[in-house]
Write a protein that holds these residues in place. Structure first.
Motif: not given
Length: 416
Positions: A72-78
């Motif tokens: 899984t990919t995690v992006n900042a500010a999400t």
């Protein structure tokens, strides 16, 4: 290095549970934290490690890889980055930067002390209510501290559900493989066969064995229904009074799950069984709160304080449980935000969290608990279910029309 730059407090408040700290505490936290940067491809966290640190993603994106290869990919500010990355220890994921990343890194012990000293958000100025509030607040702070240091015992996914989910995720698994896993649990096998012969899934002839049941339902539906039926065992306590509270939570979960199923069928492309499971799981975070409250006699003696503790904690703990069980992000989002009437999902199409919020709204209304509820049109999730062209009267009429389906779902979940 110690953080020197000015980090906006408003940015810190976007993270859970940092949003519970005062401005002064956040300043202390920043003074004790480090700002770390990582290049794309650089490994940040190792699966199995115990480092006692929390990593809050300020900028960039990371990839999490579980032991079973799930990514899984995690992006900042999400929403996925709203809590510390892969925070349970030992670490359950390898974490690698996929973009230039920046983290705020803080020792868990430091954060725990700040959380324990955080002020009470809601106080009661009427006599004994103060004692109740103090007990509730103490439990809140202890829970956050223990959750962050992984001392809270999170419930385990029942064994048969874990085995079936793992098999269903494998491309080379067959109906025979899944049936063999199920037959090791006669009670679960009976529930699955009974569901196949219910009004919801009945075919031209009755199903008489587990393998035929798996074939009729399909692997995906079987996977979800087995988890659904296994959930009842999570809502258990050896304490008689707490079991009453567990039973109430389970009844609430059944109602929300059944409503989410009907709404999914009518308004979205989401699999109804996924919606049913998300509804059943929406309050699972309250289970460890009840279990932990056995060690707080004053809290057990105060139902109002216990209710407040469950309401305050169930979202974050529920999300942690589902992450621990390797559930997809959509389920984690539904657990984390399902009790927030005004949450608006960033995805374009309706998601599980929308169904859970709207199902909870209907559940409260159907139980005569309308006081304090927002108007339908004020709830973003309600507006997002646009395919129904919902209005308050049309929405309630829809559920009344689906009453037979709701009743059948409730019978299945109750084991009748």
């Amino acid at each position: 290095m110690t953080v020197r730059e000015n980090l906006a407090l408003s940015r810190l408040r976007e993270f859970h549970p940092l949003n519970r700290l005062t401005d002064e505490q956040l300043v202390v936290l920043v003074s004790r934290a480090e700002r770390r940067v990582h290049r794309p491809g650089q490994r940040i966290l190792e699966r199995g490690a115990r480092d006692g640190m929390d990593f809050f993603l300020l900028k960039g994106a990371v990839e999490l890889v579980a032991a079973d290869g799930r990514q899984t990919t995690v992006n900042a500010a999400t929403d996925k980055a709203a809590t510390a990355i892969a925070r349970l220890q030992p670490r359950m994921f390898d974490v690698t930067a996929v973009q230039p990343c920046e983290f705020l890194v803080i020792e868990q012990a430091v954060l725990n002390k700040l959380l324990q000293a955080a002020p009470l958000e809601h106080t009661d100025d009427h006599g004994s209510g103060d004692a109740d509030a103090d007990d509730g607040h103490r439990l809140l702070m202890e829970f956050y501290a223990e959750l962050k240091s992984n001392q809270v015992s999170l419930p385990s996914l029942p064994d048969v559900a874990w085995k079936v989910r793992r098999l269903a995720d494998r491309e080379d698994s067959s109906a025979d493989d899944i049936a063999r896993a199920l037959t090791a649990d006669p009670a679960m096998s009976a529930k699955l066969v009974r569901s196949c012969n219910s009004a919801l899934y009945r075919g031209f002839s009755d199903v008489r064995n587990v393998r035929d049941g798996v074939v009729r339902l399909g692997v995906k539906t079987t996977r979800q229904l087995v988890t659904v039926f296994a959930m009842r065992e999570v809502f258990r306590s050896r304490h008689p009074e707490l079991q009453k509270a567990m039973d109430r939570l389970w009844r609430e979960a059944r109602t929300v799950g059944a409503l989410a199923y009907v709404l999914a069928e009518s308004a979205t492309r989401i699999e109804p069984e996924e919606a049913l499971l998300a509804g059943l799981l929406h309050n699972i975070g309250a289970v460890p709160v009840l279990v932990h409250s056995e060690y707080h006699p004053a809290l057990l003696a105060s139902p109002s304080a216990l209710e407040e503790a469950m309401a305050e904690l169930q979202s974050d703990i529920g999300a942690a449980i589902l992450e621990n069980w390797h559930f997809p992000p959509a389920f984690v989002e539904a657990a984390r935000h399902g009790d927030d009437w005004f949450y608006e999902c960033a995805e374009e199409r309706p998601q599980l969290v929308d169904l859970v919020i709207v199902a909870r709204l209907h559940a409260r209304i159907s139980q005569g608990q309308s006081e304090g509820l927002p108007e339908f049109e004020q709830v973003p999730a309600y507006r997002r279910l646009g395919a129904l062209e919902l209005s308050a009267s049309r929405s309630l009429k829809l559920l009344e029309t689906a009453r037979e389906r709701l009743d059948e779902l409730q019978r299945l979940l109750a084991g009748h």
